[in-house]
Design an enzyme around this catalytic site. Structure first.
Site, short mmCIF file in Angstrom:
data_model
loop_
_atom_site.label_atom_id
_atom_site.label_comp_id
_atom_site.label_asym_id
_atom_site.label_seq_id
_atom_site.Cartn_x
_atom_site.Cartn_y
_atom_site.Cartn_z
N LEU A 23 -79.09 -21.34 -32.98
CA LEU A 23 -80.55 -21.22 -32.96
C LEU A 23 -81.08 -19.93 -32.34
O LEU A 23 -82.26 -19.63 -32.50
CB LEU A 23 -81.14 -22.40 -32.16
CG LEU A 23 -80.81 -23.80 -32.68
CD1 LEU A 23 -81.30 -24.85 -31.70
CD2 LEU A 23 -81.46 -24.02 -34.05
N GLY A 65 -80.01 -13.04 -31.46
CA GLY A 65 -79.98 -12.11 -30.33
C GLY A 65 -79.01 -12.55 -29.25
O GLY A 65 -78.61 -11.75 -28.41
N ASN A 66 -78.62 -13.82 -29.29
CA ASN A 66 -77.61 -14.36 -28.38
C ASN A 66 -76.35 -14.53 -29.23
O ASN A 66 -76.26 -15.45 -30.05
CB ASN A 66 -78.14 -15.69 -27.83
CG ASN A 66 -77.09 -16.56 -27.14
OD1 ASN A 66 -75.90 -16.30 -27.22
ND2 ASN A 66 -77.57 -17.60 -26.49
N ALA A 69 -73.27 -15.37 -28.84
CA ALA A 69 -72.42 -16.57 -28.77
C ALA A 69 -73.06 -17.70 -29.57
O ALA A 69 -72.38 -18.44 -30.30
CB ALA A 69 -72.22 -17.00 -27.32
N SER A 70 -74.36 -17.86 -29.45
CA SER A 70 -75.06 -18.94 -30.16
C SER A 70 -74.92 -18.78 -31.67
O SER A 70 -74.52 -19.73 -32.36
CB SER A 70 -76.55 -18.95 -29.77
OG SER A 70 -77.35 -19.52 -30.78
N GLU A 128 -89.32 -16.08 -19.78
CA GLU A 128 -88.01 -16.75 -19.84
C GLU A 128 -87.55 -17.19 -18.45
O GLU A 128 -86.38 -17.47 -18.23
CB GLU A 128 -86.99 -15.83 -20.51
CG GLU A 128 -87.35 -15.47 -21.94
CD GLU A 128 -86.93 -16.54 -22.97
OE1 GLU A 128 -85.88 -17.15 -22.80
OE2 GLU A 128 -87.70 -16.74 -23.94
N ARG A 150 -87.24 -10.90 -25.15
CA ARG A 150 -87.94 -12.17 -24.94
C ARG A 150 -89.00 -12.12 -23.83
O ARG A 150 -90.00 -12.82 -23.90
CB ARG A 150 -86.93 -13.26 -24.59
CG ARG A 150 -85.89 -13.54 -25.67
CD ARG A 150 -85.25 -14.89 -25.39
NE ARG A 150 -83.96 -15.06 -26.05
CZ ARG A 150 -83.24 -16.18 -25.97
NH1 ARG A 150 -83.69 -17.20 -25.26
NH2 ARG A 150 -82.08 -16.28 -26.57
N HIS A 186 -81.00 -11.57 -21.93
CA HIS A 186 -81.73 -11.74 -20.66
C HIS A 186 -81.12 -10.78 -19.64
O HIS A 186 -79.93 -10.46 -19.72
CB HIS A 186 -81.55 -13.16 -20.10
CG HIS A 186 -82.30 -14.22 -20.81
ND1 HIS A 186 -81.76 -15.44 -21.11
CD2 HIS A 186 -83.58 -14.26 -21.26
CE1 HIS A 186 -82.66 -16.19 -21.72
NE2 HIS A 186 -83.76 -15.50 -21.84
N CYS A 190 -76.73 -19.05 -15.96
CA CYS A 190 -77.72 -19.69 -16.85
C CYS A 190 -77.93 -21.14 -16.46
O CYS A 190 -79.00 -21.70 -16.66
CB CYS A 190 -77.24 -19.69 -18.29
SG CYS A 190 -76.96 -18.09 -18.98
O1 SUG Z 1 -81.83 -19.43 -24.82
N1 SUG Z 1 -78.78 -20.72 -26.01
C1 SUG Z 1 -79.62 -20.35 -24.89
C2 SUG Z 1 -78.77 -19.76 -23.79
C3 SUG Z 1 -79.57 -19.48 -22.55
C4 SUG Z 1 -78.82 -18.73 -21.53
N2 SUG Z 1 -79.65 -18.48 -20.41
C5 SUG Z 1 -79.61 -17.40 -19.59
N3 SUG Z 1 -78.98 -16.30 -19.93
N4 SUG Z 1 -80.27 -17.45 -18.51
C6 SUG Z 1 -80.69 -19.35 -25.32
O2 SUG Z 1 -80.38 -18.49 -26.14
C7 SUG Z 1 -78.32 -21.82 -28.14
C8 SUG Z 1 -78.55 -23.16 -28.78
C9 SUG Z 1 -77.88 -23.28 -30.13
O3 SUG Z 1 -77.67 -22.26 -30.80
O4 SUG Z 1 -77.59 -24.43 -30.53
C10 SUG Z 1 -79.27 -21.52 -26.99
O5 SUG Z 1 -80.38 -21.98 -26.97
#
Ligand code: SUG
Length: 448
Positions: free
Chosen positions: A21, A24-25, A27-28, A174, A214, A250, A371
């Site tokens: 979801l 930009g992240n 791993a997600s 955030e 963000r 972040h 996190c």
């Molecule tokens: O907001 N991942 C979160 C991870 C948050 C990490 N927080 C900090 N760095 N403080 C985010 O990106 C992924 C959910 C998904 O893909 O199912 C997610 O929401």
């Protein structure tokens, strides 16, 4: 009079899954559709909480939310009984259903920004839940987060609660993931450090080209005003936009601070030398001595920092004044990062111990040790006013593990999110949890 930094970790919810979801992240998006284990995820988080509690740190728990969020689905026009709402969303808009199922409230560094009583105009600890409006699945968190925080920090003479900022990109907030506080002692005035990714009203500031920034400057400034912080005790810095484009979504993926120490990468901030000088000057004016530990790109690249989550670590102050760095296993798995850590703890500097935790379930969604926790600096008297049922103990650890084993599935896939039974399981679990943590009614299904 003693004072502490208490860490409130997010308990992973029963719908933990990998839906990809968070653009930009990395791993997600990289783990989209992987099979998740909500039970393992919750157990991994609890193990970290318990280990840090056993090591003498103040540790609490922040409850997960009701998912799927039927209330959010109804706002989007899915109607009928709860089961019909889920069935319609699964058929017509599975991506929206997945967003409404996310267990993202586990990452409590994003739950709120917290200013300790020693910094605020009225002497109370101030909380502002983050609007998290850059991602839909996270933007639905703040109303329940606000209710849970009020149930944990209820004493109005000591704790002040603000609503989230306007839910609009100009005020993208955030929470504590972009906020650090430096001080000499936790109950003495400190310097609050706000790191933003972009300025929404001033186009002179650069922006990342690929991934979203963000947090806005204007959101950070609004929080500082709401919390009654003095200009002399606030520093704003812009995160290097190039690092956002490399997956640093972040600031807590590229720097971490505690007390008088900032541990950061060479490429963390724009105009880094000036930022560090301002932090040094403002902390010195309060009688503190600022120490920055900068990790050179030549030793750990930004890409390695993102993969290892070296900076998404926790720095925890021990009674001898030295710091433990708490890292995820991924930091041990990258040889150059592990070599750096070995050198760091043997350098004679303030960080002299490393502890490694297996947080793989959360890490695969981009959530490391930092996190998973919301920091609240508290005096003895403030700590005594916190709802004691949320504070970690041997008994609470055993109760919560038993509760997880009773209610959580060991395996969850994207298709499972359409199962209406998941909502029933989640509500049954949360009903019991609100009794365990003595939260009262905080969830939409309890308030209906
Ligand atoms: O907001 N991942 C979160 C991870 C948050 C990490 N927080 C900090 N760095 N403080 C985010 O990106 C992924 C959910 C998904 O893909 O199912 C997610 O929401």
């Amino acid at each position: 009079m003693a004072a502490y930094e208490a860490n409130f970790d997010g308990l992973v919810g029963p719908t933990h899954n990998y839906a990809g979801l968070s653009f930009g992240n990395v791993a997600s998006t990289g783990n989209q559709n992987a099979v998740a284990s909500p039970r393992q995820a919750a157990r991994q988080g609890l193990a970290k909480m318990k280990a840090l509690h056993d090591a003498g740190f103040k540790q609490g728990v922040l409850a997960p939310h009701e998912r799927p969020s039927v209330a959010s689905l109804r706002l989007l026009g899915f109607a009928g009984s709860d089961a019909e709402v889920i069935a319609r969303a699964a058929k017509e808009a599975p991506a929206i259903l997945a967003a409404c199922c996310s267990a993202s409230t586990m990452w409590t560094a994003n739950a709120a920004t917290v200013s300790p009583g020693a910094d605020t105009a009225d002497g109370r600890v101030h909380f502002t839940p983050a609007n998290l409006n850059n991602k839909f699945h996270r933007s639905i968190e703040h109303p329940t987060t606000g209710r849970i925080l009020k149930a944990m920090f209820a004493d109005e003479s000591r704790f002040a609660h603000h609503p989230a900022l306007p839910a609009q990109m100009h005020f993208g907030d955030e929470g504590a993931a972009n906020h650090t506080r430096f001080c000499h002692e936790y109950d003495q005035p400190g310097v609050e450090f706000f790191v933003f990714g972009q300025a929404a009203f001033d186009h002179r500031y650069p922006k990342p080209a690929r991934f979203p920034a963000r947090q806005t400057l204007e959101a950070s400034q609004a929080i500082a005003r709401l919390h009654g912080l003095k200009d002399s005790q606030v520093v704003y810095a812009q995160q290097d936009p190039d690092t956002i484009d490399l997956g640093v979504f972040h600031n807590d993926v590229i720097s971490v601070g505690n007390r008088n120490v900032l541990f950061h990468h060479q490429k963390s901030f724009l105009q880094q030398a000036e930022v560090l000088a301002e932090l040094d000057r403002k902390l010195a004016a309060l009688g503190g001595h600022f120490v920055a530990i900068e990790v050179p790109e030549a030793e750990v690249s930004v890409e390695e920092a993102v993969k290892s989550y070296l900076f998404n670590s926790q720095l925890l102050s021990k009674s001898d004044g030295k710091l433990i760095i708490v890292v995820p296993e991924e930091s041990r798995n990258i040889p150059r990062v592990w070599t750096y850590l070995d050198k760091l703890v043997n350098s004679g500097g303030p960080i002299d111990e490393v502890r490694v935790f297996d947080l793989k379930q959360s890490m695969q969604n981009g959530g490391g040790p930092a996190c998973l926790r919301l920091r609240v600096a508290l005096s003895d008297a403030e700590l005594a006013a916190v709802n004691p049922a949320v504070l970690m103990s041997d008994a609470l650890f055993a109760t919560l593990n038993g509760w997880v084993d009773k209610h959580y599935r060991d395996r969850l896939t994207g298709e499972d999110l359409a199962d209406p039974q998941l909502l029933v399981e989640c509500r049954t679990a949360l009903d019991e949890l609100t009794q365990i943590l003595k939260l009262g009614s905080v969830y939409p299904f309890q308030l209906a």
